[in-house]
Enzyme design. Sequence first.
Site, PDB file in Angstrom:
ATOM      1  CD  GLU A  35      -2.612   1.396   2.541  1.00 12.22           C
ATOM      2  OE1 GLU A  35      -2.249   0.761   3.549  1.00 12.22           O
ATOM      3  OE2 GLU A  35      -3.551   2.209   2.549  1.00 12.22           O
ATOM      4  NE  ARG A 263       4.507  -7.835  10.201  1.00 15.74           N
ATOM      5  CZ  ARG A 263       3.458  -7.129   9.762  1.00 15.74           C
ATOM      6  NH1 ARG A 263       2.272  -7.350  10.260  1.00 15.74           N
ATOM      7  NH2 ARG A 263       3.597  -6.184   8.872  1.00 15.74           N
ATOM      8  CE  LYS A 273       3.793   0.301   4.581  1.00 15.58           C
ATOM      9  NZ  LYS A 273       2.650   0.317   3.648  1.00 15.58           N
TER      10      LYS A 273
END
Length: 557
Positions: A35, A263, A273
Amino acid sequence: MTAKTEKPSDFIRDIVADDLRSGKYKQIRTRFPPEPNGYLHIGHAKSICLNFGIARESGGICNIRMDDTNPTKEEAEYVESIMTDVHWLVDGWADNHVGGAPFYASDYFDRFYEYAIDLIRKSKAYVCDMTSEETDAYRRLGKASGFRDRSVEENLGLFARMKAGEFLDGARTLRAKIDVNAANVWLRDPVLYRIRHASHHRTGNKWCIYPMYDWAHTLSDYIEGITNSICTLEFEVHRPLYDWILDALELPEPHPHQYEFARLNLTYSVISKRKLIQLVNEKLVNGWDDPRMVTISGLRRRGVTPTALRTFAYNIGITKYPSMTDMALLEHTMRDEFNRTATRRLVVLRPIKLVLTNYPEGKTEELDAINNPEDANAGTRKIPFGRELYIEQDDFMERPPPKYFRLRPGGEVRLKYAYIIKCDEAVKDEAGNVVELSCTVDLDSKSGGPTAGRKVKGTIHWVSAVHATDADIRLYDRLFTVPEPDASGDFKSFINPNSLEVVKAKCEPALAEARPEERYQFERLGYFALDPGSTAEKQIWNRTVTLRDTWAKEAKK
RNA sequence: UGCCUCGUGGUGUAAUGGUAGCACUAGAGACUCUGAAUCUCUCUGUCUAGGUUCGAAUCCUAGCGAGGCAGCCA
Protein backbone atom coordinates in the site's frame (compact mmCIF):
# COMPACT_ATOMS: atom_id res chain seq x y z
CA MET A 1 30.08 -19.27 4.01
CA THR A 2 29.23 -17.81 0.63
CA ALA A 3 25.78 -16.58 -0.30
CA LYS A 4 23.47 -19.54 -0.73
CA THR A 5 20.72 -17.72 -2.54
CA GLU A 6 20.29 -20.22 -5.33
CA LYS A 7 18.09 -22.99 -3.96
CA PRO A 8 15.95 -21.89 -1.07
CA SER A 9 13.40 -24.32 0.30
CA ASP A 10 10.39 -23.72 2.50
CA PHE A 11 6.76 -24.75 2.82
CA ILE A 12 5.53 -22.21 0.29
CA ARG A 13 8.07 -23.23 -2.34
CA ASP A 14 7.03 -26.84 -1.68
CA ILE A 15 3.46 -25.88 -2.54
CA VAL A 16 4.62 -24.07 -5.66
CA ALA A 17 6.56 -27.14 -6.76
CA ASP A 18 3.50 -29.33 -6.20
CA ASP A 19 1.28 -26.91 -8.12
CA LEU A 20 3.61 -27.10 -11.08
CA ARG A 21 4.06 -30.85 -10.88
CA SER A 22 0.33 -31.52 -10.67
CA GLY A 23 -0.37 -29.17 -13.55
CA LYS A 24 -2.62 -27.00 -11.41
CA TYR A 25 -0.90 -24.01 -12.96
CA LYS A 26 1.23 -23.89 -16.08
CA GLN A 27 3.24 -20.94 -14.84
CA ILE A 28 3.53 -19.42 -11.41
CA ARG A 29 2.50 -15.83 -10.98
CA THR A 30 3.06 -14.10 -7.65
CA ARG A 31 2.71 -10.50 -6.64
CA PHE A 32 4.14 -7.94 -4.26
CA PRO A 33 1.25 -5.65 -3.25
CA PRO A 34 2.36 -2.75 -1.03
CA GLU A 35 0.00 0.00 0.00
CA PRO A 36 1.61 3.32 -0.99
CA ASN A 37 1.24 4.88 2.43
CA GLY A 38 4.82 4.69 3.64
CA TYR A 39 8.31 3.57 2.77
CA LEU A 40 9.29 -0.04 2.34
CA HIS A 41 11.21 -1.70 5.18
CA ILE A 42 13.26 -4.81 5.73
CA GLY A 43 10.08 -6.81 6.33
CA HIS A 44 8.96 -5.92 2.82
CA ALA A 45 12.39 -6.96 1.63
CA LYS A 46 11.69 -10.42 3.01
CA SER A 47 8.42 -10.51 1.08
CA ILE A 48 10.03 -9.17 -2.11
CA CYS A 49 12.74 -11.81 -1.95
CA LEU A 50 10.09 -14.49 -1.46
CA ASN A 51 7.73 -13.41 -4.23
CA PHE A 52 10.32 -12.47 -6.83
CA GLY A 53 12.49 -15.36 -5.74
CA ILE A 54 9.70 -17.86 -6.44
CA ALA A 55 9.07 -16.28 -9.84
CA ARG A 56 12.77 -16.45 -10.59
CA GLU A 57 13.22 -20.06 -9.50
CA SER A 58 10.10 -21.35 -11.22
CA GLY A 59 10.34 -19.41 -14.46
CA GLY A 60 7.34 -17.38 -13.42
CA ILE A 61 6.34 -13.75 -13.06
CA CYS A 62 5.92 -11.47 -10.09
CA ASN A 63 3.75 -8.37 -10.36
CA ILE A 64 4.35 -5.19 -8.46
CA ARG A 65 0.95 -3.86 -7.50
CA MET A 66 0.03 -0.75 -5.58
CA ASP A 67 -2.83 -1.64 -3.28
CA ASP A 68 -4.25 1.85 -3.43
CA THR A 69 -7.87 1.52 -2.34
CA ASN A 70 -7.88 4.05 0.48
CA PRO A 71 -7.50 7.59 -0.89
CA THR A 72 -7.18 9.17 2.54
CA LYS A 73 -3.88 7.45 3.29
CA GLU A 74 -2.04 7.04 0.04
CA GLU A 75 0.30 9.38 -1.82
CA ALA A 76 2.20 9.43 -5.10
CA GLU A 77 5.46 10.15 -3.26
CA TYR A 78 5.30 6.70 -1.74
CA VAL A 79 4.72 5.03 -5.10
CA GLU A 80 8.00 6.47 -6.31
CA SER A 81 9.99 5.38 -3.30
CA ILE A 82 8.48 1.90 -3.49
CA MET A 83 9.49 1.48 -7.13
CA THR A 84 13.00 2.69 -6.41
CA ASP A 85 13.38 0.29 -3.52
CA VAL A 86 11.95 -2.75 -5.31
CA HIS A 87 14.17 -2.23 -8.33
CA TRP A 88 17.22 -1.65 -6.20
CA LEU A 89 16.62 -4.99 -4.52
CA VAL A 90 15.55 -6.99 -7.55
CA ASP A 91 17.51 -5.64 -10.53
CA GLY A 92 20.28 -7.88 -11.75
CA TRP A 93 18.65 -10.80 -9.97
CA ALA A 94 15.00 -11.27 -10.86
CA ASP A 95 14.38 -8.29 -13.12
CA ASN A 96 13.36 -10.45 -16.06
CA HIS A 97 10.63 -11.94 -13.90
CA VAL A 98 8.98 -8.61 -13.09
CA GLY A 99 5.48 -8.35 -14.53
CA GLY A 100 6.08 -5.13 -16.46
CA ALA A 101 5.22 -1.67 -15.19
CA PRO A 102 3.63 -1.44 -11.77
CA PHE A 103 -0.02 -2.42 -11.56
CA TYR A 104 -2.52 -0.43 -9.57
CA ALA A 105 -5.60 -1.78 -7.83
CA SER A 106 -7.14 1.60 -8.69
CA ASP A 107 -6.89 0.69 -12.40
CA TYR A 108 -9.46 -2.03 -11.71
CA PHE A 109 -12.04 0.16 -9.97
CA ASP A 110 -14.47 -0.14 -12.89
CA ARG A 111 -14.17 -3.90 -12.96
CA PHE A 112 -14.53 -4.16 -9.19
CA TYR A 113 -17.73 -2.18 -9.56
CA GLU A 114 -19.05 -4.48 -12.27
CA TYR A 115 -18.24 -7.50 -10.15
CA ALA A 116 -20.11 -5.90 -7.25
CA ILE A 117 -23.19 -5.46 -9.40
CA ASP A 118 -22.90 -9.09 -10.41
CA LEU A 119 -22.72 -10.10 -6.77
CA ILE A 120 -25.84 -8.07 -6.00
CA ARG A 121 -27.65 -9.73 -8.92
CA LYS A 122 -26.72 -13.07 -7.45
CA SER A 123 -28.34 -11.94 -4.19
CA LYS A 124 -25.02 -12.23 -2.44
CA ALA A 125 -24.56 -8.60 -1.50
CA TYR A 126 -26.75 -5.83 -0.14
CA VAL A 127 -26.64 -2.16 0.68
CA CYS A 128 -26.71 -1.59 4.42
CA ASP A 129 -27.75 1.69 6.05
CA MET A 130 -26.36 1.01 9.51
CA THR A 131 -23.69 3.17 11.04
CA SER A 132 -20.22 1.88 11.62
CA GLU A 133 -20.97 1.45 15.31
CA GLU A 134 -24.17 -0.46 14.67
CA THR A 135 -22.50 -2.73 12.17
CA ASP A 136 -19.82 -3.45 14.70
CA ALA A 137 -22.28 -4.19 17.49
CA TYR A 138 -24.44 -6.42 15.31
CA ARG A 139 -21.43 -8.32 14.12
CA ARG A 140 -20.30 -9.05 17.65
CA LEU A 141 -23.76 -10.34 18.49
CA GLY A 142 -24.09 -12.35 15.30
CA LYS A 143 -27.23 -10.40 14.52
CA ALA A 144 -28.50 -9.78 11.00
CA SER A 145 -28.77 -6.26 9.64
CA GLY A 146 -32.33 -5.06 9.09
CA PHE A 147 -31.35 -4.23 5.51
CA ARG A 148 -30.12 -7.70 4.73
CA ASP A 149 -33.17 -8.79 2.75
CA ARG A 150 -33.58 -5.86 0.41
CA SER A 151 -34.52 -6.83 -3.11
CA VAL A 152 -31.97 -7.06 -5.87
CA GLU A 153 -33.55 -4.04 -7.59
CA GLU A 154 -33.46 -1.90 -4.48
CA ASN A 155 -29.84 -2.88 -3.84
CA LEU A 156 -28.89 -2.12 -7.43
CA GLY A 157 -30.55 1.28 -7.24
CA LEU A 158 -29.00 2.17 -3.91
CA PHE A 159 -25.54 1.03 -4.96
CA ALA A 160 -25.77 3.15 -8.13
CA ARG A 161 -26.77 6.13 -6.01
CA MET A 162 -23.86 5.47 -3.66
CA LYS A 163 -21.58 5.65 -6.65
CA ALA A 164 -23.33 8.78 -7.91
CA GLY A 165 -22.44 10.57 -4.71
CA GLU A 166 -25.94 10.96 -3.30
CA PHE A 167 -24.95 9.94 0.22
CA LEU A 168 -22.61 11.21 2.87
CA ASP A 169 -19.46 9.43 3.99
CA GLY A 170 -20.39 6.46 6.15
CA ALA A 171 -24.11 6.66 5.37
CA ARG A 172 -24.26 3.30 3.61
CA THR A 173 -22.06 0.37 2.70
CA LEU A 174 -22.21 -2.54 0.35
CA ARG A 175 -21.96 -5.77 2.31
CA ALA A 176 -21.44 -9.36 1.29
CA LYS A 177 -24.31 -11.60 2.31
CA ILE A 178 -22.59 -14.61 3.82
CA ASP A 179 -23.36 -15.76 7.36
CA VAL A 180 -24.01 -13.37 10.25
CA ASN A 181 -23.31 -16.18 12.72
CA ALA A 182 -20.12 -17.51 11.20
CA ALA A 183 -17.43 -18.48 13.71
CA ASN A 184 -14.97 -16.53 11.60
CA VAL A 185 -15.99 -12.91 11.99
CA TRP A 186 -14.72 -12.01 8.54
CA LEU A 187 -17.61 -14.04 7.17
CA ARG A 188 -20.21 -12.06 9.15
CA ASP A 189 -21.35 -10.03 6.16
CA PRO A 190 -18.13 -8.05 5.66
CA VAL A 191 -18.20 -4.58 4.15
CA LEU A 192 -17.16 -4.51 0.49
CA TYR A 193 -17.57 -0.82 -0.32
CA ARG A 194 -17.61 2.31 1.78
CA ILE A 195 -18.36 5.90 0.86
CA ARG A 196 -15.42 8.31 0.90
CA HIS A 197 -15.76 11.68 -0.74
CA ALA A 198 -12.03 11.99 -1.15
CA SER A 199 -9.66 12.58 -4.02
CA HIS A 200 -7.56 9.61 -5.01
CA HIS A 201 -3.91 10.00 -6.04
CA ARG A 202 -4.65 8.38 -9.40
CA THR A 203 -8.38 8.43 -10.09
CA GLY A 204 -8.90 11.94 -8.76
CA ASN A 205 -12.56 12.64 -8.06
CA LYS A 206 -14.01 9.97 -10.31
CA TRP A 207 -15.07 7.83 -7.37
CA CYS A 208 -16.66 8.45 -4.03
CA ILE A 209 -17.07 4.77 -3.17
CA TYR A 210 -13.95 2.76 -2.59
CA PRO A 211 -13.55 -1.02 -2.34
CA MET A 212 -12.34 -2.62 0.87
CA TYR A 213 -9.15 -4.65 1.01
CA ASP A 214 -10.70 -8.09 0.70
CA TRP A 215 -12.79 -7.23 -2.31
CA ALA A 216 -10.08 -5.32 -4.11
CA HIS A 217 -7.22 -7.60 -3.27
CA THR A 218 -8.92 -10.86 -4.17
CA LEU A 219 -10.20 -9.53 -7.47
CA SER A 220 -6.89 -7.87 -8.32
CA ASP A 221 -5.22 -11.24 -7.87
CA TYR A 222 -7.81 -12.87 -10.08
CA ILE A 223 -7.67 -10.19 -12.78
CA GLU A 224 -3.89 -10.43 -12.97
CA GLY A 225 -3.90 -14.20 -13.12
CA ILE A 226 -2.04 -14.58 -9.86
CA THR A 227 -1.62 -18.22 -8.89
CA ASN A 228 -0.05 -18.07 -5.44
CA SER A 229 -1.04 -15.05 -3.38
CA ILE A 230 1.42 -14.87 -0.53
CA CYS A 231 0.82 -12.63 2.46
CA THR A 232 1.59 -12.37 6.14
CA LEU A 233 -0.06 -14.27 8.99
CA GLU A 234 -2.55 -11.60 10.00
CA PHE A 235 -4.49 -12.31 6.80
CA GLU A 236 -4.90 -15.97 7.63
CA VAL A 237 -8.43 -15.41 8.93
CA HIS A 238 -9.30 -13.58 5.72
CA ARG A 239 -8.59 -16.60 3.53
CA PRO A 240 -12.14 -18.03 3.77
CA LEU A 241 -13.44 -14.67 2.55
CA TYR A 242 -10.87 -14.65 -0.25
CA ASP A 243 -12.11 -18.04 -1.40
CA TRP A 244 -15.75 -17.05 -0.89
CA ILE A 245 -15.46 -14.06 -3.23
CA LEU A 246 -13.98 -16.15 -6.03
CA ASP A 247 -16.66 -18.80 -5.62
CA ALA A 248 -19.58 -16.43 -5.13
CA LEU A 249 -18.83 -14.69 -8.42
CA GLU A 250 -18.49 -18.11 -10.04
CA LEU A 251 -15.27 -16.99 -11.66
CA PRO A 252 -13.75 -19.47 -14.11
CA GLU A 253 -10.86 -21.56 -12.84
CA PRO A 254 -8.05 -21.55 -12.13
CA HIS A 255 -8.42 -19.48 -9.00
CA PRO A 256 -5.55 -17.95 -7.12
CA HIS A 257 -4.81 -19.32 -3.65
CA GLN A 258 -3.65 -17.46 -0.62
CA TYR A 259 -0.80 -18.62 1.62
CA GLU A 260 0.52 -16.95 4.73
CA PHE A 261 3.95 -16.71 6.33
CA ALA A 262 5.32 -14.99 9.44
CA ARG A 263 6.48 -11.42 9.11
CA LEU A 264 10.02 -10.48 10.09
CA ASN A 265 10.88 -9.30 13.60
CA LEU A 266 14.37 -8.02 14.27
CA THR A 267 16.03 -7.34 17.61
CA TYR A 268 17.04 -3.78 18.46
CA SER A 269 14.60 -2.36 15.94
CA VAL A 270 10.99 -1.57 15.21
CA ILE A 271 9.62 -2.62 11.86
CA SER A 272 5.98 -1.59 11.72
CA LYS A 273 5.16 1.22 9.31
CA ARG A 274 3.25 2.99 12.02
CA LYS A 275 6.27 3.15 14.29
CA LEU A 276 8.70 4.05 11.55
CA ILE A 277 6.51 6.96 10.53
CA GLN A 278 6.50 8.16 14.13
CA LEU A 279 10.29 8.20 14.22
CA VAL A 280 10.28 10.30 11.06
CA ASN A 281 7.48 12.68 12.04
CA GLU A 282 8.80 13.28 15.52
CA LYS A 283 12.27 13.87 14.09
CA LEU A 284 13.87 11.19 16.20
CA VAL A 285 15.73 10.25 13.03
CA ASN A 286 16.66 12.27 9.98
CA GLY A 287 14.00 11.07 7.57
CA TRP A 288 12.91 7.81 6.03
CA ASP A 289 16.38 7.08 4.70
CA ASP A 290 18.23 7.72 7.94
CA PRO A 291 20.88 4.97 8.01
CA ARG A 292 19.66 3.87 11.44
CA MET A 293 16.23 3.04 10.04
CA VAL A 294 15.42 -0.47 8.86
CA THR A 295 13.68 0.99 5.84
CA ILE A 296 15.11 -0.26 2.56
CA SER A 297 16.20 3.30 1.76
CA GLY A 298 17.84 3.62 5.18
CA LEU A 299 19.69 0.35 4.82
CA ARG A 300 20.78 1.34 1.32
CA ARG A 301 22.13 4.65 2.55
CA ARG A 302 23.87 2.89 5.38
CA GLY A 303 25.75 0.83 2.81
CA VAL A 304 23.90 -2.49 2.86
CA THR A 305 23.89 -4.08 -0.59
CA PRO A 306 21.02 -5.85 -2.38
CA THR A 307 23.03 -9.06 -2.37
CA ALA A 308 23.53 -8.91 1.39
CA LEU A 309 19.85 -8.27 1.94
CA ARG A 310 18.89 -11.18 -0.31
CA THR A 311 21.34 -13.47 1.47
CA PHE A 312 19.85 -12.38 4.75
CA ALA A 313 16.36 -13.15 3.48
CA TYR A 314 17.56 -16.56 2.44
CA ASN A 315 19.20 -17.21 5.80
CA ILE A 316 16.14 -16.38 7.90
CA GLY A 317 13.87 -18.66 5.88
CA ILE A 318 10.09 -18.70 5.58
CA THR A 319 7.86 -20.26 8.26
CA LYS A 320 4.59 -19.70 10.07
CA TYR A 321 6.29 -19.25 13.42
CA PRO A 322 6.41 -15.59 14.51
CA SER A 323 10.09 -15.51 15.36
CA MET A 324 12.47 -12.82 16.55
CA THR A 325 15.57 -12.69 14.37
CA ASP A 326 18.79 -11.53 15.98
CA MET A 327 20.22 -8.35 14.47
CA ALA A 328 23.57 -10.14 14.76
CA LEU A 329 22.53 -12.32 11.83
CA LEU A 330 22.04 -9.28 9.58
CA GLU A 331 25.39 -7.94 10.72
CA HIS A 332 27.06 -11.26 10.05
CA THR A 333 25.59 -11.36 6.54
CA MET A 334 27.07 -7.95 5.78
CA ARG A 335 30.50 -8.76 7.24
CA ASP A 336 30.59 -12.03 5.37
CA GLU A 337 30.00 -10.30 2.04
CA PHE A 338 32.13 -7.23 2.64
CA ASN A 339 35.08 -9.26 3.87
CA ARG A 340 35.20 -10.82 0.42
CA THR A 341 34.45 -7.69 -1.59
CA ALA A 342 35.47 -4.54 0.25
CA THR A 343 38.52 -2.50 -0.72
CA ARG A 344 40.84 -1.92 2.26
CA ARG A 345 42.00 1.55 3.23
CA LEU A 346 43.77 3.08 6.21
CA VAL A 347 41.75 5.70 8.05
CA VAL A 348 42.26 7.13 11.51
CA LEU A 349 38.97 8.01 13.18
CA ARG A 350 40.26 9.75 16.30
CA PRO A 351 43.77 10.91 15.46
CA ILE A 352 46.70 11.52 17.78
CA LYS A 353 49.98 12.75 16.35
CA LEU A 354 53.04 10.53 16.41
CA VAL A 355 56.56 11.77 15.57
CA LEU A 356 59.40 9.44 14.53
CA THR A 357 62.40 11.27 15.94
CA ASN A 358 64.99 9.25 14.05
CA TYR A 359 63.27 9.49 10.68
CA PRO A 360 64.65 12.20 8.33
CA GLU A 361 62.66 15.40 8.23
CA GLY A 362 61.00 16.06 4.88
CA LYS A 363 61.51 12.51 3.66
CA THR A 364 58.57 10.66 2.06
CA GLU A 365 58.37 7.02 1.09
CA GLU A 366 55.77 5.23 -0.98
CA LEU A 367 54.86 1.91 0.59
CA ASP A 368 52.95 -0.95 -1.02
CA ALA A 369 49.62 -1.91 0.45
CA ILE A 370 47.23 -4.69 -0.48
CA ASN A 371 43.77 -3.61 -1.62
CA ASN A 372 42.00 -6.79 -0.61
CA PRO A 373 43.76 -9.80 0.88
CA GLU A 374 40.70 -11.92 0.04
CA ASP A 375 40.85 -11.00 -3.64
CA ALA A 376 44.15 -11.30 -5.51
CA ASN A 377 42.71 -9.37 -8.46
CA ALA A 378 42.18 -6.27 -6.35
CA GLY A 379 45.90 -5.41 -6.64
CA THR A 380 47.95 -3.01 -4.56
CA ARG A 381 48.34 0.71 -4.02
CA LYS A 382 50.97 3.10 -2.66
CA ILE A 383 50.68 4.75 0.73
CA PRO A 384 52.88 7.73 1.62
CA PHE A 385 54.94 7.48 4.81
CA GLY A 386 56.77 10.26 6.63
CA ARG A 387 58.21 11.47 9.92
CA GLU A 388 54.88 12.68 11.27
CA LEU A 389 51.93 10.34 11.43
CA TYR A 390 48.50 10.01 12.95
CA ILE A 391 47.45 6.91 14.80
CA GLU A 392 44.24 6.00 16.60
CA GLN A 393 43.93 7.36 20.14
CA ASP A 394 42.71 3.92 21.23
CA ASP A 395 45.94 2.37 20.00
CA PHE A 396 48.02 3.99 22.74
CA MET A 397 47.62 3.58 26.48
CA GLU A 398 49.90 4.95 29.13
CA ARG A 399 48.92 2.30 31.66
CA PRO A 400 47.37 -0.51 29.67
CA PRO A 401 45.41 -3.42 31.11
CA PRO A 402 46.69 -7.01 30.74
CA LYS A 403 46.64 -8.47 27.22
CA TYR A 404 46.77 -5.04 25.62
CA PHE A 405 49.22 -5.34 22.79
CA ARG A 406 49.10 -2.00 21.10
CA LEU A 407 51.42 0.94 21.80
CA ARG A 408 52.55 1.81 25.34
CA PRO A 409 55.49 3.78 26.76
CA GLY A 410 58.64 1.77 26.01
CA GLY A 411 56.64 -0.69 23.95
CA GLU A 412 56.84 -1.70 20.31
CA VAL A 413 54.23 -2.05 17.65
CA ARG A 414 54.15 -2.70 13.89
CA LEU A 415 52.78 0.02 11.65
CA LYS A 416 50.83 -1.85 9.02
CA TYR A 417 52.75 -2.06 5.70
CA ALA A 418 55.58 0.01 7.25
CA TYR A 419 58.00 -0.22 10.18
CA ILE A 420 58.18 -1.42 13.74
CA ILE A 421 58.26 1.55 16.05
CA LYS A 422 58.99 2.05 19.73
CA CYS A 423 57.31 4.61 21.93
CA ASP A 424 59.84 6.73 23.83
CA GLU A 425 57.62 9.35 25.36
CA ALA A 426 54.05 10.47 25.70
CA VAL A 427 54.07 14.24 25.38
CA LYS A 428 51.45 15.92 27.54
CA ASP A 429 49.81 19.33 27.72
CA GLU A 430 49.49 21.34 30.91
CA ALA A 431 46.32 19.51 31.84
CA GLY A 432 48.13 16.19 31.65
CA ASN A 433 46.48 14.95 28.47
CA VAL A 434 48.63 13.02 26.04
CA VAL A 435 48.81 15.18 22.91
CA GLU A 436 51.65 13.61 20.98
CA LEU A 437 53.73 10.47 20.93
CA SER A 438 57.45 10.60 20.45
CA CYS A 439 58.76 7.39 18.91
CA THR A 440 61.76 5.86 17.19
CA VAL A 441 61.58 3.62 14.16
CA ASP A 442 63.52 0.41 13.44
CA LEU A 443 64.61 1.33 9.93
CA ASP A 444 65.49 -2.30 9.04
CA SER A 445 62.04 -3.57 9.91
CA LYS A 446 60.22 -2.17 6.90
CA SER A 447 57.87 -4.64 5.29
CA GLY A 448 60.13 -6.66 3.01
CA GLY A 449 63.28 -5.41 4.83
CA PRO A 450 66.05 -7.27 6.74
CA THR A 451 64.29 -7.49 10.10
CA ALA A 452 60.78 -7.42 8.74
CA GLY A 453 60.20 -10.86 10.17
CA ARG A 454 60.83 -9.68 13.70
CA LYS A 455 57.75 -10.48 15.72
CA VAL A 456 55.85 -7.82 17.60
CA LYS A 457 52.50 -8.60 19.01
CA GLY A 458 50.52 -5.64 17.76
CA THR A 459 49.94 -4.12 14.33
CA ILE A 460 48.12 -0.82 14.05
CA HIS A 461 46.92 1.41 11.23
CA TRP A 462 48.23 4.92 10.62
CA VAL A 463 48.22 7.77 8.15
CA SER A 464 50.94 10.23 7.08
CA ALA A 465 50.17 13.62 8.65
CA VAL A 466 51.23 15.77 5.70
CA HIS A 467 49.48 13.62 3.12
CA ALA A 468 46.29 12.81 5.01
CA THR A 469 42.94 14.02 3.74
CA ASP A 470 40.00 14.92 5.94
CA ALA A 471 36.58 13.32 6.02
CA ASP A 472 33.48 13.34 8.17
CA ILE A 473 32.60 9.90 9.32
CA ARG A 474 29.25 8.94 10.74
CA LEU A 475 29.50 6.11 13.19
CA TYR A 476 26.12 4.46 13.43
CA ASP A 477 25.07 2.10 16.15
CA ARG A 478 21.79 0.32 16.91
CA LEU A 479 18.83 2.70 17.17
CA PHE A 480 17.55 1.05 20.35
CA THR A 481 19.26 0.01 23.53
CA VAL A 482 17.09 -3.04 24.20
CA PRO A 483 16.52 -6.17 22.07
CA GLU A 484 12.75 -5.72 21.94
CA PRO A 485 11.89 -2.02 22.08
CA ASP A 486 8.20 -2.61 21.44
CA ALA A 487 7.76 -5.49 23.85
CA SER A 488 6.52 -3.20 26.61
CA GLY A 489 5.93 0.47 27.13
CA ASP A 490 6.85 3.21 24.71
CA PHE A 491 9.44 2.06 22.20
CA LYS A 492 10.68 5.63 21.85
CA SER A 493 11.95 5.61 25.42
CA PHE A 494 14.52 3.00 24.42
CA ILE A 495 16.18 5.03 21.70
CA ASN A 496 19.95 4.80 21.89
CA PRO A 497 21.29 8.31 22.53
CA ASN A 498 24.62 7.24 21.04
CA SER A 499 23.26 5.76 17.84
CA LEU A 500 25.10 8.38 15.81
CA GLU A 501 28.51 9.90 16.40
CA VAL A 502 30.27 12.07 13.84
CA VAL A 503 34.07 12.18 13.83
CA LYS A 504 36.64 14.13 11.81
CA ALA A 505 38.93 11.50 10.41
CA LYS A 506 42.34 11.48 8.73
CA CYS A 507 42.46 9.33 5.61
CA GLU A 508 45.13 7.92 3.32
CA PRO A 509 45.22 9.77 -0.04
CA ALA A 510 43.93 6.84 -2.11
CA LEU A 511 40.56 7.19 -0.44
CA ALA A 512 39.95 10.41 -2.36
CA GLU A 513 39.12 8.32 -5.43
CA ALA A 514 36.48 6.30 -3.61
CA ARG A 515 33.36 5.44 -5.57
CA PRO A 516 29.85 5.49 -4.09
CA GLU A 517 28.92 2.03 -5.34
CA GLU A 518 32.00 0.43 -3.81
CA ARG A 519 32.32 -0.78 -0.23
CA TYR A 520 35.41 -0.11 1.85
CA GLN A 521 36.96 -1.65 4.88
CA PHE A 522 38.81 0.86 7.00
CA GLU A 523 41.29 -1.58 8.41
CA ARG A 524 40.70 -2.71 11.97
CA LEU A 525 37.57 -0.51 12.17
CA GLY A 526 34.69 -1.62 10.01
CA TYR A 527 32.93 -1.39 6.69
CA PHE A 528 32.03 1.98 5.27
CA ALA A 529 30.11 3.47 2.35
CA LEU A 530 30.14 6.96 0.88
CA ASP A 531 27.03 8.93 1.80
CA PRO A 532 24.98 10.30 -1.13
CA GLY A 533 25.51 13.77 0.36
CA SER A 534 29.25 13.40 -0.07
CA THR A 535 31.15 15.67 -2.50
CA ALA A 536 34.63 15.68 -3.98
CA GLU A 537 35.60 18.49 -1.62
CA LYS A 538 34.02 16.99 1.43
CA GLN A 539 33.71 13.26 1.84
CA ILE A 540 31.05 11.94 4.17
CA TRP A 541 31.20 8.29 5.15
CA ASN A 542 28.65 6.05 6.81
CA ARG A 543 29.75 3.13 8.89
CA THR A 544 27.69 0.19 7.69
CA VAL A 545 28.90 -2.25 10.32
CA THR A 546 31.93 -2.60 12.56
CA LEU A 547 34.42 -5.41 12.29
CA ARG A 548 34.01 -8.10 14.91
CA ASP A 549 35.91 -6.84 17.91
CA THR A 550 37.11 -9.48 20.33
CA TRP A 551 39.35 -6.96 22.03
CA ALA A 552 36.33 -4.87 23.01
CA LYS A 553 34.90 -7.96 24.67
CA GLU A 554 38.20 -8.76 26.35
CA ALA A 555 38.58 -5.19 27.59
CA LYS A 556 35.16 -5.33 29.22
CA LYS A 557 36.14 -8.27 31.40
C1' U B 1 -14.50 -14.57 25.20
C1' G B 2 -14.89 -16.74 20.16
C1' C B 3 -12.29 -18.26 15.84
C1' C B 4 -7.58 -19.29 13.29
C1' U B 5 -2.48 -20.55 13.45
C1' C B 6 2.11 -21.92 15.55
C1' G B 7 5.52 -24.57 19.46
C1' U B 8 13.06 -28.17 17.58
C1' G B 9 19.70 -25.36 21.60
C1' G B 10 20.27 -18.36 23.74
C1' U B 11 18.64 -16.97 18.22
C1' G B 12 17.13 -18.33 13.09
C1' U B 13 16.18 -22.82 10.67
C1' A B 14 16.60 -28.42 8.59
C1' A B 15 15.10 -33.39 9.18
C1' U B 16 8.21 -34.69 5.11
C1' G B 17 7.60 -42.33 10.15
C1' G B 18 14.12 -44.45 10.23
C1' U B 19 21.50 -41.67 13.17
C1' A B 20 18.11 -34.53 15.65
C1' G B 21 21.86 -31.42 11.25
C1' C B 22 23.30 -26.34 9.58
C1' A B 23 24.04 -21.11 10.49
C1' C B 24 24.29 -17.08 14.02
C1' U B 25 25.52 -15.98 19.06
C1' A B 26 28.55 -17.22 23.38
C1' G B 27 33.12 -19.65 25.32
C1' A B 28 38.25 -22.05 24.60
C1' G B 29 42.44 -22.55 21.46
C1' A B 30 45.64 -22.23 16.75
C1' C B 31 47.31 -18.78 13.18
C1' U B 32 47.92 -13.64 12.10
C1' C B 33 51.86 -7.25 9.34
C1' U B 34 43.69 -6.15 10.37
C1' G B 35 42.57 -8.34 18.29
C1' A B 36 39.55 -8.97 11.17
C1' A B 37 39.43 -13.20 8.12
C1' U B 38 40.62 -18.45 8.35
C1' C B 39 41.00 -23.18 11.13
C1' U B 40 39.94 -26.53 15.49
C1' C B 41 37.10 -27.52 19.68
C1' U B 42 33.09 -26.69 23.44
C1' C B 43 28.28 -25.38 25.73
C1' U B 44 23.13 -25.72 24.69
C1' G B 45 17.31 -28.40 21.78
C1' U B 46 12.30 -31.70 19.82
C1' C B 47 6.49 -27.59 25.35
C1' U B 48 3.94 -31.54 28.72
C1' A B 49 1.16 -36.12 29.26
C1' G B 50 -0.97 -40.11 27.03
C1' G B 51 -1.77 -43.09 22.48
C1' U B 52 -0.65 -45.50 17.41
C1' U B 53 3.95 -47.98 15.60
C1' C B 54 9.36 -52.50 15.37
C1' G B 55 10.47 -47.24 15.41
C1' A B 56 7.54 -40.48 16.58
C1' A B 57 10.38 -33.85 16.24
C1' U B 58 7.08 -35.93 12.46
C1' C B 59 0.68 -39.22 12.98
C1' C B 60 -3.73 -39.02 16.86
C1' U B 61 -5.93 -37.01 21.64
C1' A B 62 -5.77 -33.80 25.70
C1' G B 63 -3.34 -30.07 28.25
C1' C B 64 0.07 -25.89 28.50
C1' G B 65 2.30 -21.73 26.11
C1' A B 66 2.79 -18.02 22.20
C1' G B 67 0.99 -15.12 18.11
C1' G B 68 -2.94 -13.32 14.96
C1' C B 69 -8.05 -11.67 13.94
C1' A B 70 -12.76 -9.57 15.86
C1' G B 71 -11.94 -1.21 11.20
C1' C B 72 -16.57 1.48 6.79
C1' C B 73 -7.32 0.27 7.56
C1' A B 74 -4.27 -2.87 4.59
